[in-house]
Design an enzyme around this catalytic site. Structure first.
Site, PDB file in Angstrom:
ATOM      1  N   PHE A   1       0.843  -1.194   0.000  1.00  0.00           N
ATOM      2  CA  PHE A   1       0.000   0.000   0.000  1.00  0.00           C
ATOM      3  C   PHE A   1       0.883   1.250   0.000  1.00  0.00           C
ATOM      4  O   PHE A   1       0.664   2.192   0.761  1.00  0.00           O
ATOM      5  CB  PHE A   1      -0.933   0.007   1.213  1.00  0.00           C
ATOM      6  CG  PHE A   1      -1.827  -1.204   1.297  1.00  0.00           C
ATOM      7  CD1 PHE A   1      -2.957  -1.299   0.500  1.00  0.00           C
ATOM      8  CD2 PHE A   1      -1.524  -2.242   2.152  1.00  0.00           C
ATOM      9  CE1 PHE A   1      -3.785  -2.413   0.575  1.00  0.00           C
ATOM     10  CE2 PHE A   1      -2.340  -3.361   2.237  1.00  0.00           C
ATOM     11  CZ  PHE A   1      -3.476  -3.454   1.437  1.00  0.00           C
TER      12      PHE A   1
ATOM     13  N   GLU B   1       3.853   6.834  -3.526  1.00  0.00           N
ATOM     14  CA  GLU B   1       5.115   7.413  -3.987  1.00  0.00           C
ATOM     15  C   GLU B   1       5.335   8.737  -3.266  1.00  0.00           C
ATOM     16  O   GLU B   1       4.437   9.556  -3.121  1.00  0.00           O
ATOM     17  CB  GLU B   1       5.084   7.610  -5.509  1.00  0.00           C
ATOM     18  CG  GLU B   1       5.083   6.292  -6.263  1.00  0.00           C
ATOM     19  CD  GLU B   1       5.381   6.456  -7.736  1.00  0.00           C
ATOM     20  OE1 GLU B   1       6.182   7.341  -8.093  1.00  0.00           O
ATOM     21  OE2 GLU B   1       4.794   5.697  -8.527  1.00  0.00           O
TER      22      GLU B   1
ATOM     23  N   GLY C   1      -9.106  18.581  -9.280  1.00  0.00           N
ATOM     24  CA  GLY C   1      -7.970  18.967 -10.101  1.00  0.00           C
ATOM     25  C   GLY C   1      -7.864  18.135 -11.351  1.00  0.00           C
ATOM     26  O   GLY C   1      -8.875  17.673 -11.900  1.00  0.00           O
TER      27      GLY C   1
ATOM     28  N   GLY D   1      -2.895   9.919 -11.862  1.00  0.00           N
ATOM     29  CA  GLY D   1      -2.062   9.319 -12.898  1.00  0.00           C
ATOM     30  C   GLY D   1      -1.120   8.353 -12.235  1.00  0.00           C
ATOM     31  O   GLY D   1      -1.438   7.756 -11.207  1.00  0.00           O
TER      32      GLY D   1
ATOM     33  N   CYS E   1       0.339   3.091 -11.100  1.00  0.00           N
ATOM     34  CA  CYS E   1      -0.472   2.117 -10.353  1.00  0.00           C
ATOM     35  C   CYS E   1      -1.969   2.346 -10.490  1.00  0.00           C
ATOM     36  O   CYS E   1      -2.687   1.483 -10.994  1.00  0.00           O
ATOM     37  CB  CYS E   1      -0.070   2.152  -8.869  1.00  0.00           C
ATOM     38  SG  CYS E   1       1.604   1.538  -8.573  1.00  0.00           S
TER      39      CYS E   1
ATOM     40  N   LYS F   1       2.831  13.252  -9.564  1.00  0.00           N
ATOM     41  CA  LYS F   1       2.575  13.781  -8.230  1.00  0.00           C
ATOM     42  C   LYS F   1       3.875  14.354  -7.692  1.00  0.00           C
ATOM     43  O   LYS F   1       4.957  14.032  -8.187  1.00  0.00           O
ATOM     44  CB  LYS F   1       2.042  12.689  -7.292  1.00  0.00           C
ATOM     45  CG  LYS F   1       3.045  11.576  -7.017  1.00  0.00           C
ATOM     46  CD  LYS F   1       2.485  10.528  -6.057  1.00  0.00           C
ATOM     47  CE  LYS F   1       2.264  11.099  -4.685  1.00  0.00           C
ATOM     48  NZ  LYS F   1       1.855  10.065  -3.706  1.00  0.00           N
TER      49      LYS F   1
ATOM     50  N   ARG G   1       4.732   8.237 -15.511  1.00  0.00           N
ATOM     51  CA  ARG G   1       3.774   7.320 -16.122  1.00  0.00           C
ATOM     52  C   ARG G   1       2.359   7.878 -15.999  1.00  0.00           C
ATOM     53  O   ARG G   1       1.922   8.267 -14.930  1.00  0.00           O
ATOM     54  CB  ARG G   1       3.864   5.943 -15.466  1.00  0.00           C
ATOM     55  CG  ARG G   1       5.162   5.208 -15.771  1.00  0.00           C
ATOM     56  CD  ARG G   1       5.251   3.905 -14.999  1.00  0.00           C
ATOM     57  NE  ARG G   1       5.377   4.130 -13.565  1.00  0.00           N
ATOM     58  CZ  ARG G   1       5.445   3.153 -12.662  1.00  0.00           C
ATOM     59  NH1 ARG G   1       5.382   1.890 -13.049  1.00  0.00           N
ATOM     60  NH2 ARG G   1       5.572   3.438 -11.374  1.00  0.00           N
TER      61      ARG G   1
END
Length: 441
Positions: free
Chosen positions: A153, A156, A260, A264, A267, A330, A337
């Site tokens: 879980f 990033e 927003g 992306g 995952c 992010k 990706r």
């Protein structure tokens, strides 16, 4: 304990380092010689705050090493974490399990005695049971191999904390010998469990479903607030204030209610598609319908911001200068990706705009994917002399920009805040034409 980690991508490298940090002897394994050489030299092939320092520290203790020799892994330990990738299949929405099957097949061929393979990769429900049949057929005589599942879980940018101090540990264990696998997982995570971390024991199928269900829920929550933002835009409401009011309801909560550009990364998008595809294979109808709409709303956010840029030039964008701030999907990551920012930048370039991109960490991977764009060395170089700015990633560097100083670098002060992260009133007062997502101020 002695452990191996099979696959040293983002998940595997992080898990290997953190298991060594917990005091285990760890051998990371990958088929990429380049990646293994980098890790053995203390270099992390991606950006994750704090990971390079912990990698170097644990290499120095001798508790951590890396190899391309799968046979060495089978000899090194009898507990093996499986952390290879499960990308979206090239011919559909389902997960491509070729790396999972390849890694397990290679490992099992060298096994002798009793071993436990603990899957961490995100897989369709039923994968663990299929792997158990496969390893039982491949195992040498007098060799016993069991499969368990321990879903990850990780977020990033927060991967170390999420591994060392998780909010829960899920242990999916086989029904015929649950105690064996459960006890090993309790030993692996003994230090973490001593902190009071909840330890949830389930069957294999439930453990496989947990990660997909969690991602599906988060994606739904994000797309929900973006759908509400559309109503706010049409009616004059403010989605930021609305989300704040919703967040005080403890049945809902404030997290992931930020309108927003949407989600992306490597995952969430592929995982919800694979989850939906597997549900459809099983004959379920609710999840495929729900997640199909979630995916459509998410992709629609990018197109809506793209349309806002085009409309600001009355449809004539050829030769116009546009700056995109943020290429990583992010902040605190260099992962591009399924990046909303690069989608917008690439789309604008294809219709003739002169696009400049700046990101604090993701410039090099972006250049490899979209070399035709201009990449600026600093945020102010990126702004000079643009005619429209799209803020696509909420890096602190962008949030802290001085709107007065920023206005001195642009030809036309148009700010499209794709993350609703800027203090809108300050930018408006500095003379900017500020446009948020579902908010005007």
């Amino acid at each position: 304990m002695k452990l191996t980690v099979i696959g040293t991508g983002y998940l595997g490298a992080t898990h290997a380092v953190c298991m060594a940090e917990l005091g285990h002897e760890v051998l990371g394994v990958d088929i990429s010689e380049e990646r293994i050489e980098a890790l053995r030299a203390g270099r992390v092939p991606f950006y994750e705050p704090g990971l390079a320092e912990k990698l170097s520290a644990n290499l120095a203790t001798g508790r951590l090493d890396f190899t391309t020799d799968i046979a060495a892994a089978a000899r090194f330990a009898d507990v093996h974490f499986l952390t290879v990738g499960t990308p979206q299949h090239s011919e559909g929405r389902s997960a491509d399990l070729s790396q999972v099957h390849g890694a397990v097949t290679s490992l099992v061929r060298h096994m002798q005695g009793s071993h436990l393979i603990i899957g961490k990769s995100t897989v369709p429900v039923g994968t663990a049971a299929d792997l158990q049949l496969m390893v039982s057929a491949l195992a040498a005589p007098s060799t016993e191999i069991r499969i368990a599942w321990n879903p990850e879980f990780l977020r990033e940018g927060h991967a170390i904390a999420d591994t060392l101090h998780p909010d829960r540990i899920v242990a999916g264990v086989p029904g015929d010998d649950a105690g064996y696998a459960e006890n090993i997982l309790r030993d692996v995570y003994a230090a973490t469990l001593a902190q009071g971390t909840p330890f949830i024991v389930t069957d294999l199928e439930t453990a496989e479903l947990v990660k997909g269900a969690a991602n599906a829920f988060l994606a739904t929550k994000i797309s929900f607030i973006n759908a509400i933002a559309e109503i706010c835009d049409l009616s004059g409401g403010n989605v930021t204030d609305l989300a704040r009011a919703l967040g005080h309801d403890d049945r809902i909560g404030r997290k992931f209610l930020g309108a927003g550009l949407g989600f992306g990364g490597g995952c969430l998008p592929k995982d919800i598609r694979a989850f939906s595809a597997r549900a459809e294979q099983l004959g379920a109808t609710g999840i495929p319908a729900l997640l199909g709409s979630v995916d459509d709303i998410n992709l629609g956010q990018r197109r809506a911001v793209l349309d806002t840029v085009v409309r600001s030039f009355d449809g004539a964008v050829a030769g116009r200068r546009v700056t995109v701030l943020g290429a990583a999907f992010k902040p605190n990551s260099d992962d591009i990706r399924d990046s909303p920012g690069l989608f917008i930048a690439g789309s604008l370039a294809r219709i003739g705009a002169d696009v400049t991109v700046y990101d604090p960490q993701a410039m090099e991977p972006s250049k490899r994917v979209l070399p035709e764009l201009t990449y600026a060395p600093t945020v102010y170089d990126a702004l000079h002399p643009t005619e429209a700015v799209v803020l696509a990633t909420e890096w602190r560097e962008f949030i802290d920009l001085d709107p007065v100083e920023a206005a001195c670098h642009v030809d036309r002060p148009l700010m499209i805040d794709g993350r609703n992260c800027l203090p809108a009133r300050a930018w408006i007062d500095a003379g900017w034409d500020y446009r948020g997502i579902g908010r005007r101020y």
